[in-house]
Design a protein around this motif. Structure first.
Motif, short mmCIF file in Angstrom:
data_model
loop_
_atom_site.label_atom_id
_atom_site.label_comp_id
_atom_site.label_asym_id
_atom_site.label_seq_id
_atom_site.Cartn_x
_atom_site.Cartn_y
_atom_site.Cartn_z
N ALA A 132 0.84 -1.19 0.16
CA ALA A 132 -0.10 -0.06 -0.04
C ALA A 132 0.81 1.27 0.00
CB ALA A 132 -0.82 0.01 1.33
N LEU A 133 1.94 1.36 0.78
CA LEU A 133 2.57 2.54 0.76
C LEU A 133 3.61 2.66 -0.25
CD1 LEU A 133 3.77 2.53 4.68
CD2 LEU A 133 2.03 3.86 3.52
N GLY A 134 4.14 1.47 -0.71
CA GLY A 134 4.77 1.53 -2.10
C GLY A 134 4.09 2.04 -3.30
N ASP A 135 2.79 1.89 -3.08
CA ASP A 135 2.10 2.57 -4.31
C ASP A 135 2.16 3.93 -4.31
OD1 ASP A 135 1.49 0.00 -5.42
OD2 ASP A 135 -0.41 -0.21 -4.28
N LEU A 136 2.50 4.76 -3.40
CA LEU A 136 2.45 6.22 -3.43
C LEU A 136 3.57 6.47 -4.69
CD1 LEU A 136 2.13 7.19 0.37
CD2 LEU A 136 0.67 7.54 -1.44
N PRO A 137 3.34 7.34 -5.52
CA PRO A 137 4.41 7.49 -6.39
C PRO A 137 5.83 8.21 -5.99
CG PRO A 137 2.63 9.58 -6.49
CD PRO A 137 2.21 8.18 -5.22
N TYR A 138 5.83 8.42 -4.81
CA TYR A 138 7.19 9.37 -4.55
C TYR A 138 8.04 8.32 -3.51
CZ TYR A 138 3.78 10.88 -0.88
OH TYR A 138 2.83 11.11 -0.08
N VAL A 139 7.29 7.13 -3.32
CA VAL A 139 8.08 6.31 -2.31
C VAL A 139 9.04 5.44 -2.97
CG1 VAL A 139 7.89 4.45 -0.78
CG2 VAL A 139 6.24 6.38 -0.62
N ASP A 140 10.15 5.43 -2.62
CA ASP A 140 11.27 4.61 -3.31
C ASP A 140 11.11 3.17 -2.58
OD1 ASP A 140 13.32 3.61 -4.82
OD2 ASP A 140 14.62 4.57 -3.32
N GLY A 155 8.64 17.34 1.55
CA GLY A 155 7.46 18.15 1.68
C GLY A 155 6.24 17.47 0.77
N ALA A 156 6.57 16.55 -0.01
CA ALA A 156 5.52 16.01 -0.72
C ALA A 156 4.95 15.07 0.05
CB ALA A 156 6.19 15.59 -1.96
N PRO A 186 0.25 13.65 5.21
CA PRO A 186 -0.52 12.94 6.11
C PRO A 186 -1.72 12.16 5.35
CG PRO A 186 0.02 14.55 7.35
CD PRO A 186 0.30 15.11 6.02
N VAL A 187 -2.68 13.10 4.71
CA VAL A 187 -3.82 12.42 3.91
C VAL A 187 -3.25 11.57 2.90
CG1 VAL A 187 -3.71 14.36 2.13
CG2 VAL A 187 -5.71 13.16 2.83
N ASP A 188 -2.04 11.55 2.35
CA ASP A 188 -1.64 10.54 1.32
C ASP A 188 -1.44 9.27 2.08
OD1 ASP A 188 -1.68 12.46 -0.54
OD2 ASP A 188 0.54 12.79 -0.76
N LEU A 189 -0.83 9.22 3.13
CA LEU A 189 -0.53 7.89 3.90
C LEU A 189 -2.02 7.63 4.28
CD1 LEU A 189 2.26 9.22 6.26
CD2 LEU A 189 2.51 7.95 4.06
N SER A 190 -3.06 8.26 4.77
CA SER A 190 -4.19 7.68 5.36
C SER A 190 -4.99 7.08 4.04
CB SER A 190 -5.09 8.96 5.81
OG SER A 190 -4.58 9.59 6.75
N GLU A 191 -5.10 7.74 3.04
CA GLU A 191 -5.70 7.14 1.64
C GLU A 191 -5.08 6.06 1.42
OE1 GLU A 191 -5.98 10.27 -1.27
OE2 GLU A 191 -7.41 11.41 0.19
N ASP A 199 10.12 16.77 13.75
CA ASP A 199 10.95 16.97 12.54
C ASP A 199 10.28 16.88 11.37
OD1 ASP A 199 11.02 14.00 12.66
OD2 ASP A 199 12.84 13.78 12.46
N GLY A 200 8.91 16.42 11.57
CA GLY A 200 8.17 16.25 10.42
C GLY A 200 8.47 14.97 9.25
N ARG A 201 9.24 14.00 9.96
CA ARG A 201 9.59 12.81 9.55
C ARG A 201 8.90 11.38 9.98
NH1 ARG A 201 14.50 12.95 6.38
NH2 ARG A 201 15.12 10.84 7.23
N ALA A 202 8.02 11.78 10.77
CA ALA A 202 7.25 10.83 11.41
C ALA A 202 5.92 11.02 11.57
CB ALA A 202 8.07 10.31 12.68
#
Length: 991
Positions: A867-875, A906-907, A910-915, A958-961
């Motif tokens: 699910a998280l891997g399907d986000l376009p900016y996730v490596d 910055g891209a 949180p809403v991306d993670l939730s969806e 730190d905005g990373r978690a």
């Protein structure tokens, strides 16, 4: 005054007399004596394969052009007569012409034994001699196959000393068709069935080649002969074209040497290596991708021998070269011979050479091209009306040919499927016939391939090719060395080597002897692995000799790198003379049975170090399975990016190449920056991978060499779904062929269609059967129904994958269970959790050892990872558990894509993670998602979660978690939320 009738009779009589007289001269001497002299030239050098002519030697300098003829035509093609002389036109326009003369092979000592390599090396040698004589770079030019020699010579030299390449009707891609519109599969499939001895065992006489060319244009040939006969009375009219006629009909043709013919057909027709790369000049690998100088191609729009698509293949074959094109309304011969060539082709060549020297403008008919665009036609001689009648007459023939080609494509599709089935069915049938006592081993299959194609290349390493016959002789020599040091059948012998030909020969020799190859990892713990593998002796290469010498109680030996540097204290097996070793009476080559232990490989380290024991049957299962699934053939080159010590290298790359008759390219190390250069040089069509190995390649900046690449498959296991999609998108038309297999078991899944990225497909025919059963994760055992048998899973339900075990092998199974679905059955628990969709395809949910035990239940990592891997900016995504008291928190660490166009931190919203995580069941969602610079990986590119687990709950602010709140949404992690996470499982709040 003479009557009209008498005048007519006299005229007819005179005409008949002239005809008879001229016909007698043609019959006696082959044609008219036109008193035309050839252009003056000096033979600058005479070598074994060629003579180098320098035309008009005293006429001054200018840009140097070296003209290369094709094999079957004499060098006089460039100087047929004073009226039709390419060299004269070039000299008159300020160019210095030189010509390679291969002579008539049938009249040269050893001429009929020449190979393609001989001719290419001759052209390269000529370039060196001309540069030395003139002090200038050389414009290499060649007609038809001579142009192919020119391409190959320029690539062999990597454009050193070559100002430009100019070709006339020279194909660089035979996959798009053959002369006269014939489909390429007719040749590739037909040629494959011709034995090497027959193909290269005879030379093709010049008259056969001439007849073949004439048959390609029968109407034109007949019309030319009729015109000649009808004008036979008029000597003055025939004289200007007489030298050209004699050249094309008799004098210009020479024999084609058998070895050159065989090499040409195998390398460039059957395997199409002008386009894919990986052809051999001597024993050195060459690819046209190494051409960096400008390329000018002349193509004939009505050329039936080298059709425009075949010629335009150079754009894909040489991606680093700037390609120019001159498109002429001419046939194959008309490009270089005749009035049209004298008026247009050769002036354009002269202007091109002078333009490259800065002395003239680019010729009007020459245009730069890129990609697959077509250059505009240079115009129709005589205007459109001049070709109107030809086009009208050609409509019927064109329509018929179009219908034929359409039908041909349909037939080809059917034949291709049928051909693959005919190729794969024997492999699968042989696999299914293998019983524990069946003779089957790597050594046996290597011997079969060596007998079938001894002179074909088996493996490639560091730019060199090694044939099956050479490999067999080296393996036999190593076998004798092993016998000399006391190795017997069944002995466990450690192999401590990097990737090199000697390592391959040693592993094959041990298998041929019937011993067990214990593949110690150079980057592992050789002492621990030697103990676990129970080795009786260890053989190392010079780089690892010191490590071998330190092993206590294990005799060490040295092999490989003969004559290079200090050899150290170990006994050097290279000093053993194999001819002086007498084989003992017990020795039989390839005695191994399918049930015999053949190899031992290792995984993990420290307390997690494990040995995987591989039988000959297990190796054959992967070998035939890979060859069948990938449809490997002798036209393929399999690029092994992993070492032989890795199961992927031993079972899939080496095994698939041996079983499929493909070439094996060994990578001494994997470097994404040089991957495409190596792939071009080796002619790679199939590349292996493991886990996230291709991530760096997919993230790398665009490489010119990846344009129009020849790779059709990436094969391996463990590739994440998001990386799978990126690889197929970037490197299309290549696709991913994903396997699942246990190292010791006999179950194999493969996603043959590739239509469902992330799916592991279905069981490979011939491998062990599999089933999914409900599994009690808390207690680590199969769930049972009221009857005491295991409960099969429904579609979509996560369960444990079970693999069927043969009763004869149940003693060696890792986790055997009996009476699972019926009283007498036998299975093994793989430890891997899967779900099966409605179509019957299997999807990995996670391994039993990866399960996260939260306060509210057990969480498998697979659904979160996908699910998280399907986000376009996730490596990359790693899913793991963080210990909190007696339970764990489910956490996910993601790294972001880098490179041009990639998103920044910055891209990540949180809403991306939730969806994205809405697709995961609420009880299986992570409590924490964090961003990391890099997800750690092992040497084999498998994700490592232990370092992330040790870091615990990340710091806040730190905005990373991000954490999951009571409503199930994801929010930036705060100090208060972090304290709550450490006190009580947050999953309880969200569920």
């Amino acid at each position: 005054m003479m009557p009209a009738v008498a005048k007519t009779l006299l005229k007819v009589g005179s005409r008949l007399g002239s005809t008879a007289q001229n016909a007698l001269e043609v019959a006696r001497f082959g044609g008219f004596d036109t008193d035309e002299d050839a252009s003056p030239f000096d033979v600058v050098t005479e070598q074994r394969v060629y003579r180098l002519r320098h035309y008009f030697p005293g006429a001054g300098g200018g840009p140097v052009v070296l003209l290369v003829p094709p094999l079957m035509i004499t060098a006089e093609v460039y100087d047929i007569s004073s009226r039709v002389s390419a060299v004269r036109v070039l000299r008159d326009l300020g160019v210095d012409p030189w010509v390679v003369d291969f002579g008539a092979p049938e009249r040269e000592p050893g001429g009929l034994e020449r190979t393609v390599s001989d001719h290419v090396l001759a052209v390269s040698d000529a370039v060196d001699r001309i540069r030395e004589a003139t002090g200038r770079g050389v414009h290499l030019a060649g007609y038809s196959q001579g142009g192919m020699f020119v391409y190959q010579a320029a690539a062999y030299r990597r454009s050193e000393g070559v100002e430009s390449v100019v070709t006339f009707g020279s194909p660089a891609d035979t996959s798009v068709g053959l002369p006269f519109g014939l489909p390429s599969w007719l040749a590739s499939e037909g040629v494959e069935r011709i034995p090497d001895a027959l193909l290269g065992g005879f030379a093709v006489p010049g008259w056969v080649t001439r007849l073949g060319f004439q048959l390609l244009s029968p109407v034109k040939s007949v019309r030319s002969r009729v015109d000649f006969i009808l004008q036979l009375h008029d000597r003055e009219r025939l004289a200007p074209r007489e030298r050209q006629r004699r050249f094309l009909e008799r004098e210009g043709w020479v024999s084609w040497p058998g070895p050159a013919l065989a090499e040409f057909i195998r390398q460039f027709i059957q395997h199409n290596r002008m386009l894919t790369g990986g052809f051999l000049i001597g024993d050195r690998l060459v690819t046209l991708a190494d051409i960096t100088c400008p390329v000018l191609t002349f193509l004939g729009e009505v050329d039936e021998i080298a059709a425009p698509p075949m010629v335009r293949g150079i754009r894909r074959a040489a991606p680093r070269a700037q390609v120019y094109e001159a498109s002429l309304r001419a046939g194959h011969f008309g490009l270089v011979v005749g009035g049209h060539a004298i008026a247009r082709t050769w002036p354009a060549v002269a202007a091109w050479a002078r333009w490259r020297d800065g002395e003239a403008e680019l010729p009007e008919i020459v245009v730069p091209v890129a990609g697959d665009e077509e250059a505009a036609s240079a115009g129709l001689p005589g205007g459109p009306a001049g070709y109107g009648l030809q086009l009208a007459v050609g409509i019927g023939a064109s329509a018929a040919r179009s219908a034929y080609r359409t039908a041909s494509r349909a037939v080809h599709g059917t034949r291709q499927l049928g051909g693959e089935a005919a190729q794969n069915l024997p492999r699968l049938a042989r696999l299914e016939r293998i019983q524990s006592d069946t003779r089957m081993s790597m050594g046996l299959l290597l011997d079969e391939q060596a007998r079938r194609m001894p002179d074909e290349v088996f493996f490639l390493y560091r730019g060199r090719g090694h044939t099956h016959d050479a490999a067999r002789r080296r393996i036999d020599a190593v076998v004798r060395g092993l016998v000399h040091i006391g190795v017997r059948r069944g002995d466990a012998v450690g192999v401590l080597m990097g990737t090199r030909p000697t390592a391959l020969a040693l592993v094959a020799a041990l298998n041929r002897l019937g011993a067990v190859a214990v593949l110690l990892r150079p980057d592992g713990d050789p002492a621990a692995e030697a103990r676990l593998g129970q080795v009786t002796r260890v053989i190392a290469d010079p780089e690892h000799a010191a490590a071998a010498a330190e092993l206590e109680g294990v005799p060490g030996f040295l092999l490989g790198g003969a004559g290079r540097g200090e050899r150290g204290p170990l006994m050097d097996m290279e000093d053993i003379d194999p001819d002086r070793v007498e084989l003992p009476g017990w020795y039989r080559p390839n005695p191994g049975r399918a049930g015999d232990l053949a190899f031992v490989v290792f995984r993990g380290d420290g307390d997690q170090l494990r040995a995987s024991r591989i039988t000959n049957r297990r190796w054959a299962l992967s070998a035939f399975g890979t060859a069948s699934s990938a449809s490997l053939s002798s036209s393929d080159t399999v690029y092994s990016l992993t070492p032989l010590q890795h199961p992927s290298g031993l079972l899939m790359s080496l095994g698939g190449a041996v079983a499929g008759g493909a070439r094996l390219a060994l990578a001494s190390a994997y470097d994404p920056e040089t991957f495409w250069d190596e792939a071009r040089r080796y002619g790679v069509t199939v590349a292996s991978y493991t886990w996230t190995l291709l991530r760096e390649l997919a993230n790398a900046p665009p490489d010119p060499a990846e344009r129009h690449h020849a790779v059709r498959l990436f094969i391996g296991s463990g590739m994440p779904r998001n990386l799978w999609r990126r690889v197929e998108e970037r490197f299309a038309p290549a696709r991913v062929l994903e396997f699942y297999a246990s190292t010791e078991g006999e179950s194999v899944l493969v996603n043959l269609s590739g239509k469902k990225p992330g799916s592991l497909g279905r069981p490979l025919p011939g491998s062990a059967g599999v089933r999914l059963a409900r599994y009690d994760l808390e207690n680590g055992r199969l769930a049972e129904g009221p009857d005491g048998f295991a409960v099969p899973c429904e579609p979509g339900e996560i369960g444990m994958l079970l693999a069927r075990v043969r009763l004869s092998a149940i003693g060696s199974a890792a986790r055997p269970v009996r009476g699972v679905f019926r009283p007498e059955d036998a299975w093994t628990i793989t430890g891997d959790l899967f779900r099966r969709d409605a179509d019957g395809d299997f999807w990995l949910a996670g391994r039993e050892t990866e399960l996260i035990r939260t306060a509210d239940g057990i969480v498998p990592p697979g659904p979160i990872r996908d699910a998280l891997g399907d986000l376009p900016y996730v490596d990359a995504v790693a899913v793991y558990g963080i210990p909190v008291g007696d339970t764990e928190l489910a956490a996910a660490a993601v790294s972001l894509r880098t490179g041009p166009g990639a998103h920044t931190e910055g891209a990540v919203k949180p809403v991306d993670l939730s969806e994205a995580l809405l697709r995961v069941e609420p009880g299986l969602r992570p409590a924490i998602v964090r961003i990391v610079d890099e997800v750690p990986v092992t040497a084999g590119r498998r994700l490592r979660t232990a370092p992330l687990r040790d870091e615990g709950v990340p710091v806040a602010g730190d905005g990373r978690a991000f954490y999951r709140d009571k409503a199930g949404a994801y929010r930036p992690l705060t100090d208060a939320a972090r304290r709550r996470l450490l006190k009580a499982p947050p999953a309880r709040e969200a569920r």
